[in-house]
Write an enzyme that holds these catalytic residues in place. Sequence first.
Site, PDB file in Angstrom:
ATOM      1  N   LEU A  48       0.827  -1.215   0.000  1.00 13.64           N
ATOM      2  CA  LEU A  48       0.000   0.000   0.000  1.00 13.64           C
ATOM      3  C   LEU A  48       0.859   1.262   0.000  1.00 13.64           C
ATOM      4  O   LEU A  48       0.345   2.368  -0.120  1.00 13.64           O
ATOM      5  CB  LEU A  48      -0.989  -0.025   1.168  1.00 13.64           C
ATOM      6  CG  LEU A  48      -1.981  -1.211   1.148  1.00 13.64           C
ATOM      7  CD1 LEU A  48      -3.006  -1.071   2.267  1.00 13.64           C
ATOM      8  CD2 LEU A  48      -2.688  -1.334  -0.195  1.00 13.64           C
ATOM      9  N   ASN A  79       7.506  -2.921   3.363  1.00 17.82           N
ATOM     10  CA  ASN A  79       8.561  -2.185   2.636  1.00 17.82           C
ATOM     11  C   ASN A  79       8.111  -0.768   2.267  1.00 17.82           C
ATOM     12  O   ASN A  79       8.142  -0.349   1.120  1.00 17.82           O
ATOM     13  CB  ASN A  79       9.048  -2.954   1.401  1.00 17.82           C
ATOM     14  CG  ASN A  79       7.966  -3.197   0.354  1.00 17.82           C
ATOM     15  OD1 ASN A  79       6.769  -3.125   0.650  1.00 17.82           O
ATOM     16  ND2 ASN A  79       8.368  -3.502  -0.864  1.00 17.82           N
ATOM     17  N   ASP A 136       9.238  -8.853   2.913  1.00 17.67           N
ATOM     18  CA  ASP A 136       8.928  -8.969   1.491  1.00 17.67           C
ATOM     19  C   ASP A 136       9.500  -7.846   0.641  1.00 17.67           C
ATOM     20  O   ASP A 136       9.462  -6.680   1.012  1.00 17.67           O
ATOM     21  CB  ASP A 136       7.425  -9.029   1.239  1.00 17.67           C
ATOM     22  CG  ASP A 136       7.143  -9.176  -0.239  1.00 17.67           C
ATOM     23  OD1 ASP A 136       7.594 -10.189  -0.797  1.00 17.67           O
ATOM     24  OD2 ASP A 136       6.547  -8.277  -0.840  1.00 17.67           O
ATOM     25  N   HIS A 163       9.688 -13.912   1.200  1.00 15.95           N
ATOM     26  CA  HIS A 163       9.917 -13.634  -0.230  1.00 15.95           C
ATOM     27  C   HIS A 163      11.110 -14.505  -0.633  1.00 15.95           C
ATOM     28  O   HIS A 163      12.267 -14.112  -0.449  1.00 15.95           O
ATOM     29  CB  HIS A 163      10.217 -12.137  -0.400  1.00 15.95           C
ATOM     30  CG  HIS A 163      10.648 -11.713  -1.759  1.00 15.95           C
ATOM     31  ND1 HIS A 163       9.845 -10.986  -2.600  1.00 15.95           N
ATOM     32  CD2 HIS A 163      11.804 -11.890  -2.431  1.00 15.95           C
ATOM     33  CE1 HIS A 163      10.491 -10.738  -3.733  1.00 15.95           C
ATOM     34  NE2 HIS A 163      11.692 -11.276  -3.651  1.00 15.95           N
ATOM     35  N   HIS A 199       4.317 -15.699  -2.946  1.00 11.52           N
ATOM     36  CA  HIS A 199       4.356 -15.753  -4.427  1.00 11.52           C
ATOM     37  C   HIS A 199       5.268 -16.841  -5.008  1.00 11.52           C
ATOM     38  O   HIS A 199       6.260 -16.547  -5.678  1.00 11.52           O
ATOM     39  CB  HIS A 199       4.689 -14.390  -5.036  1.00 11.52           C
ATOM     40  CG  HIS A 199       5.813 -13.625  -4.383  1.00 11.52           C
ATOM     41  ND1 HIS A 199       7.038 -14.166  -4.092  1.00 11.52           N
ATOM     42  CD2 HIS A 199       5.869 -12.340  -3.976  1.00 11.52           C
ATOM     43  CE1 HIS A 199       7.803 -13.238  -3.541  1.00 11.52           C
ATOM     44  NE2 HIS A 199       7.106 -12.127  -3.454  1.00 11.52           N
ATOM     45  N   ASP A 272      -0.064  -9.796  -4.458  1.00 11.09           N
ATOM     46  CA  ASP A 272       1.189  -9.027  -4.488  1.00 11.09           C
ATOM     47  C   ASP A 272       0.964  -7.678  -5.188  1.00 11.09           C
ATOM     48  O   ASP A 272       1.813  -7.222  -5.959  1.00 11.09           O
ATOM     49  CB  ASP A 272       2.325  -9.822  -5.150  1.00 11.09           C
ATOM     50  CG  ASP A 272       3.690  -9.182  -4.939  1.00 11.09           C
ATOM     51  OD1 ASP A 272       3.791  -8.212  -4.150  1.00 11.09           O
ATOM     52  OD2 ASP A 272       4.664  -9.650  -5.552  1.00 11.09           O
TER      53      ASP A 272
END
Length: 380
Positions: A48, A79, A136, A163, A199, A272
């Site tokens: 976001l 992040n 991530d 990740h 992912h 993602d």
Amino acid sequence: MRLRHVRLLDARGLSYPQTVEIPAGGAEERDATGLILSPGWLDLHAHLRDPGFPEKETLSSGAASAAFGGFTHVVAMANTMPVTDQPDRVRDLVTRAADLPIRVSVVGAVTIGLEGRTLTDAMALKAAGAVALSDDGRHLMDGDTLARALRAAARAGLPVLIHAQAEHLGRGPQAEAAAVQDALDSLAQAPGARLHIQHVSTQAAVELIRAAKEQGMPVTAEVTPHHLALTAGDVAPLGPFGNVSPPLRTADDRDALVKALSRGVIDVIATDHAPHELPAKAAGANGFHGFETALAVLLGLDLDPRVLYRACVERPRQIIDQSIDDEWILIDPDREWTVDPSSFKSRGKNTPFEGRRMRGRIVMTVCRGQIIVERMLQRV
Ligand code: DOR
Ligand code: ZN
């Protein structure tokens, strides 16, 4: 509100048309012939960009975009700038999220600054409201650091989301397999910990996760709509606009991901959602807008409805220990539309699906008992 002739999506799949009452919209009654009612979807993996990158997204633009995509609850990665590695930063986001139309849960970083060296305070992040820990975007922890992180997270009762990309090996399939293997080795040294692989993009990683699950290891995994639907060849003509991390792979990888999802080796579909401004994409930034295309991309895969329910409603909530709170979406599976990023509520217009003709749209979203999205619905 009473919805007439609606099909309900639940753990048993899709029901026959029936009348369902949802706690929103008062005493109204509407004809929902041809529509599907589902509990709101939870997106376990979203960027976001707040605080720090308002040119990409904000909490409020991201929440609006999620609502239009059918997500009533999303999980915001750490992040940001500054990185969400301190309890007060988690607390601030949790407070601001309370005013949004959808639910936003907050992830705390595993390591300070996502640098892979110094662990954050898992217990304090949990107390501030974090639902999971993840670095991530980066994966710089060595095996020993990750094992210590998993043990600290276990004491705090939080899952660790990884990740999985051994950065010193580049971005190829072997970088993912090596990181998954390392993470599983660390998990074996962390009793009570819960590991979640973000992912997953390769057949090799699927095989490792399948074997670990067969041995009863507490590991879960997610896959994105784009890795389920696209290959490297599909985005090659897009140049840097096709950049995503992990990259898209071969048709064999894509098919293995769909199969693993159907068999429950992969638990969750997570977008993602990685909004970027177009100049950043042109300059090589990784990531795709995810929220507003996910539903149509997934319906295009013809998955078993029970798999969709498990991957978008049930398992993501189990992984972060969240219940559902009067959250509903109404889907028109037949509505056709063309992907026009300029119409996205998100600031991130970076989609590999631009111009595609799609089928499947959200016509209504309800969160906390309020109708927050409504797109042309017949009144009776
Ligand atoms: O493509 C990606 N974009 N993958 C990630 O892991 C991070 C994300 C981002 O933050 O833009
Ligand atoms: Zn990632």
